[in-house]
Design a protein around this motif. Structure first.
Motif, PDB file in Angstrom:
ATOM      1  N   ASN A   1       0.812  -1.223   0.000  1.00  0.00           N
ATOM      2  CA  ASN A   1       0.000   0.000   0.000  1.00  0.00           C
ATOM      3  C   ASN A   1       0.844   1.271   0.000  1.00  0.00           C
ATOM      4  N   GLY A   2       2.133   1.108  -0.087  1.00  0.00           N
ATOM      5  CA  GLY A   2       3.001   2.270  -0.144  1.00  0.00           C
ATOM      6  C   GLY A   2       3.413   2.808   1.210  1.00  0.00           C
ATOM      7  N   ALA A   3       2.880   2.241   2.273  1.00  0.00           N
ATOM      8  CA  ALA A   3       3.251   2.686   3.622  1.00  0.00           C
ATOM      9  C   ALA A   3       4.471   1.906   4.111  1.00  0.00           C
ATOM     10  N   TYR A   4       5.180   2.513   5.062  1.00  0.00           N
ATOM     11  CA  TYR A   4       6.363   1.840   5.593  1.00  0.00           C
ATOM     12  C   TYR A   4       6.007   0.471   6.156  1.00  0.00           C
ATOM     13  N   LYS A   5       6.848  -0.522   5.874  1.00  0.00           N
ATOM     14  CA  LYS A   5       6.675  -1.854   6.441  1.00  0.00           C
ATOM     15  C   LYS A   5       8.047  -2.441   6.713  1.00  0.00           C
ATOM     16  N   TYR A   6       8.217  -2.971   7.914  1.00  0.00           N
ATOM     17  CA  TYR A   6       9.488  -3.609   8.270  1.00  0.00           C
ATOM     18  C   TYR A   6       9.721  -4.803   7.368  1.00  0.00           C
ATOM     19  N   ASP A   7      10.879  -4.854   6.741  1.00  0.00           N
ATOM     20  CA  ASP A   7      11.210  -5.945   5.829  1.00  0.00           C
ATOM     21  C   ASP A   7      12.253  -6.838   6.487  1.00  0.00           C
ATOM     22  N   PRO A   8      11.859  -8.015   6.915  1.00  0.00           N
ATOM     23  CA  PRO A   8      12.817  -8.885   7.620  1.00  0.00           C
ATOM     24  C   PRO A   8      13.971  -9.357   6.741  1.00  0.00           C
ATOM     25  N   LYS A   9      13.835  -9.171   5.431  1.00  0.00           N
ATOM     26  CA  LYS A   9      14.916  -9.586   4.530  1.00  0.00           C
ATOM     27  C   LYS A   9      15.817  -8.422   4.126  1.00  0.00           C
ATOM     28  N   ALA A  10      15.484  -7.236   4.580  1.00  0.00           N
ATOM     29  CA  ALA A  10      16.256  -6.062   4.174  1.00  0.00           C
ATOM     30  C   ALA A  10      17.707  -6.175   4.637  1.00  0.00           C
ATOM     31  N   THR A  11      18.598  -5.652   3.834  1.00  0.00           N
ATOM     32  CA  THR A  11      20.022  -5.687   4.179  1.00  0.00           C
ATOM     33  C   THR A  11      20.513  -4.323   4.678  1.00  0.00           C
ATOM     34  N   SER A  12      19.600  -3.343   4.709  1.00  0.00           N
ATOM     35  CA  SER A  12      19.966  -1.989   5.136  1.00  0.00           C
ATOM     36  C   SER A  12      18.944  -1.460   6.134  1.00  0.00           C
ATOM     37  N   GLY A  13      19.354  -0.446   6.885  1.00  0.00           N
ATOM     38  CA  GLY A  13      18.419   0.153   7.831  1.00  0.00           C
ATOM     39  C   GLY A  13      19.138   0.949   8.889  1.00  0.00           C
ATOM     40  N   TYR A  14      18.366   1.387   9.869  1.00  0.00           N
ATOM     41  CA  TYR A  14      18.960   2.176  10.945  1.00  0.00           C
ATOM     42  C   TYR A  14      18.242   1.926  12.259  1.00  0.00           C
ATOM     43  N   VAL A  15      18.929   2.223  13.314  1.00  0.00           N
ATOM     44  CA  VAL A  15      18.353   2.106  14.653  1.00  0.00           C
ATOM     45  C   VAL A  15      18.669   3.389  15.409  1.00  0.00           C
ATOM     46  N   ASN A  16      17.670   3.853  16.146  1.00  0.00           N
ATOM     47  CA  ASN A  16      17.822   5.070  16.947  1.00  0.00           C
ATOM     48  C   ASN A  16      17.602   4.745  18.415  1.00  0.00           C
ATOM     49  N   GLY A  17      18.397   5.304  19.272  1.00  0.00           N
ATOM     50  CA  GLY A  17      18.231   5.080  20.703  1.00  0.00           C
ATOM     51  C   GLY A  17      16.993   5.766  21.225  1.00  0.00           C
ATOM     52  N   ILE A  18      16.953   7.075  21.123  1.00  0.00           N
ATOM     53  CA  ILE A  18      15.806   7.868  21.569  1.00  0.00           C
ATOM     54  C   ILE A  18      15.542   8.955  20.538  1.00  0.00           C
ATOM     55  N   HIS A  19      14.300   9.132  20.202  1.00  0.00           N
ATOM     56  CA  HIS A  19      13.886  10.222  19.321  1.00  0.00           C
ATOM     57  C   HIS A  19      12.699  10.903  19.991  1.00  0.00           C
ATOM     58  N   ALA A  20      12.809  12.190  20.202  1.00  0.00           N
ATOM     59  CA  ALA A  20      11.721  12.937  20.853  1.00  0.00           C
ATOM     60  C   ALA A  20      11.376  14.173  20.039  1.00  0.00           C
ATOM     61  N   SER A  21      10.087  14.396  19.867  1.00  0.00           N
ATOM     62  CA  SER A  21       9.583  15.604  19.213  1.00  0.00           C
ATOM     63  C   SER A  21       8.771  16.377  20.245  1.00  0.00           C
ATOM     64  N   VAL A  22       9.110  17.651  20.413  1.00  0.00           N
ATOM     65  CA  VAL A  22       8.588  18.418  21.536  1.00  0.00           C
ATOM     66  C   VAL A  22       7.951  19.719  21.062  1.00  0.00           C
ATOM     67  N   LEU A  23       6.797  20.062  21.652  1.00  0.00           N
ATOM     68  CA  LEU A  23       6.248  21.409  21.458  1.00  0.00           C
ATOM     69  C   LEU A  23       6.667  22.255  22.658  1.00  0.00           C
ATOM     70  N   GLY A  24       5.713  22.842  23.366  1.00  0.00           N
ATOM     71  CA  GLY A  24       6.116  23.715  24.461  1.00  0.00           C
ATOM     72  C   GLY A  24       6.496  25.087  23.942  1.00  0.00           C
ATOM     73  N   THR A  25       7.295  25.821  24.695  1.00  0.00           N
ATOM     74  CA  THR A  25       7.619  27.197  24.319  1.00  0.00           C
ATOM     75  C   THR A  25       8.368  27.274  23.000  1.00  0.00           C
ATOM     76  N   ASP A  26       9.182  26.258  22.692  1.00  0.00           N
ATOM     77  CA  ASP A  26       9.957  26.255  21.464  1.00  0.00           C
ATOM     78  C   ASP A  26       9.902  24.871  20.816  1.00  0.00           C
ATOM     79  N   VAL A  27       9.630  24.845  19.537  1.00  0.00           N
ATOM     80  CA  VAL A  27       9.588  23.570  18.819  1.00  0.00           C
ATOM     81  C   VAL A  27      10.972  22.933  18.832  1.00  0.00           C
ATOM     82  N   ALA A  28      11.049  21.642  19.107  1.00  0.00           N
ATOM     83  CA  ALA A  28      12.353  20.984  19.128  1.00  0.00           C
ATOM     84  C   ALA A  28      12.213  19.515  18.759  1.00  0.00           C
ATOM     85  N   ASP A  29      13.272  18.963  18.240  1.00  0.00           N
ATOM     86  CA  ASP A  29      13.308  17.559  17.865  1.00  0.00           C
ATOM     87  C   ASP A  29      14.718  17.050  18.148  1.00  0.00           C
TER      88      ASP A  29
END
Lengths: 315, 332
Positions: free
Chosen positions: B244-272
């Motif tokens: 359907n064109g949406a992201y799907k984890y591919d168990p056969k993929a040979t490439s990719g990335y891993v992130n420890g922590i990702h945070a998106s924040v509003l509040g007084t100032d936008v931050a990521d």
């Protein structure tokens, strides 16, 4: 078959004409491929997601034209925003329920360039719709926000409170000696952060000293107020929070619960252009650490603030 | 204080923490972001090589005068902005790029290597291995704030949004004939708001563990965060997609990335912000021919097909491994 009456023919012709012209003018929802948005400026928008696929590229539309000054490149934009996912309709985050407008820097380094397109050149008071691939709907350089898949699309509704110079202040440089239990205040240069010194005994109640009397619009409960501020724990020099150390002016909602202790009392009835020194005892709001919008201060500590009122806008 | 909780299928992304001597604002002269401008993977550079690796420690956006910045970025092949590795000592490093406080970190590292894998034993050099690609990043202690505001009374930072993690590490590893393998985790940590600890991060991180802050659904979210986010990509760094064109984890993929922590924040100032990131690209059409059937070849002995630990990078610390790092030839 009898020929249709002239009136009916005219109606049919107008209907065909409207069907051809209105989408081109942006009045047809599907032709524009954008969600339908309801609600007044300053209130959380109601967003009806379309059933058809999102556009491949980012699109922007001014839903309501404001009457304030036009935002310019180089300014920071204080805005409310509501963020959702097109595909699921899921609400991500919004500043309305937080009662904390956010400040965006539009230099292409802080948020996506799509925000530039949506927010630069808008009149303050405008409501703007932005539809964007998630990878270009929040942060710069194509990173989708946390908990959003890279292939999703985001729907953002902005209520533009205003654009401001990052060093905007209510007044220019000056020195105000300590007196009446208030510390001294010194602003060395235009745009410089006020420095407080010469602290006396800790305050026992909220104290408000107007350093500069503003002549702009009055601040009213429930409205948005835009300020530069710096705050220190009583008797210390290093600010525990300061807009001068961040992007520039921040927006706030004129409600006691949406502000730090003592602020609402100090601001109500004041006018844009005012510079106000506020002293707050440590027990003003026992146990308080932060508002819903993460505006915070050290718990139960006496504090002093210099508030520069830059702007206000109904919401 | 609430506990960390799985938020569901949409959890995504992020990463990067840590390290040493020089921090590098990534303005890659040779960078060629993946088609469509998607660079969640990292900095994809123009290269004729068939493998590529990227790692960084902290990436912050939308914070005061801090621009989109990748601190301690490593890359294979190396670029003027990103060497092969960074490695820091035990002392706390004050992260204050552009004059604005970001936080404090210690014992941090990031590595990116192509046609090689790290030694299995501390103190040994990296092992040449044609077609393999590896990246990792981590640190002993990370304290990041948006912006970082030290508590004058000591203790938890006063930042409007703060992340504290200890023993955080992520790795991505792709070998010829096998799909990409990720690890990610931390010993402990918490997220704070204005000096108040909001959420404890458990020692073992499920994949794509997400949270809203605050967790109370009767309250508006101030921030969204994901830990141990693992995303598979094609060989150009674009997320793999389903029918359907949406992201799907591919168990056969040979490439990719891993992130420890990702945070998106509003509040007084936008931050990521992302804390610790490791990413690899490997073209199987070119590299799978280097697969070694029984893993008994001398230079591969002892290397696990998949990382053995869920919470630790599987190989030696970078400082000791660095001594033996060599440039290896392209497989083209």
């Amino acid at each position: 078959m009898a020929a249709p009456p002239r009136r009916a023919r005219r109606t049919a012709a107008l209907a065909v004409l409207a069907a051809l012209i209105l989408p081109a003018l942006g009045c047809g929802g599907k032709a524009e491929n954008i969600p339908q948005v309801k609600g007044e400026f300053g209130s959380r928008p109601e967003v009806a997601m379309p059933t058809y696929p999102p556009p491949k590229d980012a699109r922007m539309k001014v839903l309501v034209e404001g009457e304030g000054p036009v935002t310019r490149k180089g300014q920071v934009i204080v805005t409310d925003v509501d963020m959702r996912i097109w595909e699921s309709g899921r609400a991500l985050m919004d500043t309305y329920r937080l009662e904390q407008p956010t400040t965006a820097v539009l230099d292409g380094q802080h948020v996506s360039r799509t925000w530039d397109q949506a927010l630069i050149g808008r009149k303050a008071g405008s409501r703007v719709l932005l539809v964007s691939p998630a990878t270009h709907g929040f942060g710069p350089h194509g990173m989708a926000p946390a908990q959003v898949t890279p292939t999703d699309h985001m729907v953002l509704v902005f209520d533009v409170i205003g654009g401001y110079d990052p060093k905007a202040q209510a007044a220019g440089p000056g020195t105000w000696p300590a007196s009446g239990g208030f510390p001294s205040v010194n602003v060395k240069a235009p745009g410089a952060e006020p420095v407080m010194a010469d602290f006396g005994a800790e305050p026992r109640k909220v104290g408000v000293r107007t350093l500069v009397e503003g002549k702009g619009a009055p601040l009213k409960a429930g409205h948005s107020v835009v300020m530069q501020y710096t705050g220190v724990v009583w008797g210390t020099k290093t600010p525990f929070n300061s807009t001068y150390l961040r992007n520039g002016p921040n927006g706030f909602v004129m409600k006691d619960a949406a502000m730090l202790p003592g602020w609402f009392e100090a601001l109500e009835g004041k006018r844009v252009g005012s510079r106000i020194l506020v002293t707050v005892p440590g027990n003003e709001r026992p146990g308080f650490t932060h508002t819903k919008g993460a505006l915070g201060m050290p718990k139960d500590k006496p504090a002093a603030y210099v508030l520069d009122v830059v702007d206000t806008r109904p919401r | 204080m609430a506990s960390w909780r799985i938020s569901g299928s949409r959890a995504l992304l992020t990463a990067g923490v840590a390290l040493t001597a020089v921090f590098t604002a990534t303005l890659p002269a040779q960078a060629a972001h993946a088609p469509g401008g998607v660079d969640d993977w990292g900095t994809v550079v123009d290269t004729k090589d068939c493998v590529q690796a990227d790692a960084w420690l902290v990436r912050v956006k939308g914070l005061g005068k801090i621009i989109d910045t990748k601190l301690f970025q490593s890359h294979y092949p190396t670029t003027p902005q990103a060497p092969k590795q960074h490695a820091g000592g035990r002392e706390l490093i004050n992260l204050a790029p552009m004059g604005i406080g970001l936080g404090k970190v210690s014992a941090l590292y990031s590595r990116a290597m192509g046609h090689a894998h790290p030694a299995t034993t501390s103190g040994k050099g990296d092992v040449p291995a044609r077609g393999e690609v590896y990246a990792d990043a981590g640190g002993a202690a990370v304290d990041i704030g948006l912006p970082y505001i030290q508590n004058p009374a000591g203790g938890t930072q006063l930042s409007p949004f703060g992340v504290h993690v200890e023993g955080i590490t992520v790795s991505a590893y792709s070998q010829p004939g096998k799909p990409v393998a990720f690890t990610g985790g931390a010993a402990r940590g918490y997220i704070s708001v204005a000096g108040t600890r909001i959420i404890d991060i458990p020692p073992i991180w499920a994949v794509n563990l997400g949270v809203r802050i605050p967790e109370d659904y009767t309250q508006a979210p101030l921030a969204l965060a994901t830990t141990n986010e693992q995303v598979t990509t094609d060989v150009k760094g674009n997320p793999t997609k389903g029918p359907n064109g949406a992201y799907k984890y591919d168990p056969k993929a040979t490439s990719g990335y891993v992130n420890g922590i990702h945070a998106s924040v509003l509040g007084t100032d936008v931050a990521d912000v992302t804390v610790v990131h490791a990413a690899v690209l490997r073209d199987p059409k070119i590299t799978d021919k280097f697969a070694v059937a029984p893993r008994a070849a001398s230079d591969r002995a002892g290397v696990p097909a998949r990382p053995l630990s869920k919470s630790c990078a599987p190989f030696a610390p970078p400082r000791t491994a660095a001594a033996g790092m060599k440039d290896t030839s392209s497989c083209w």
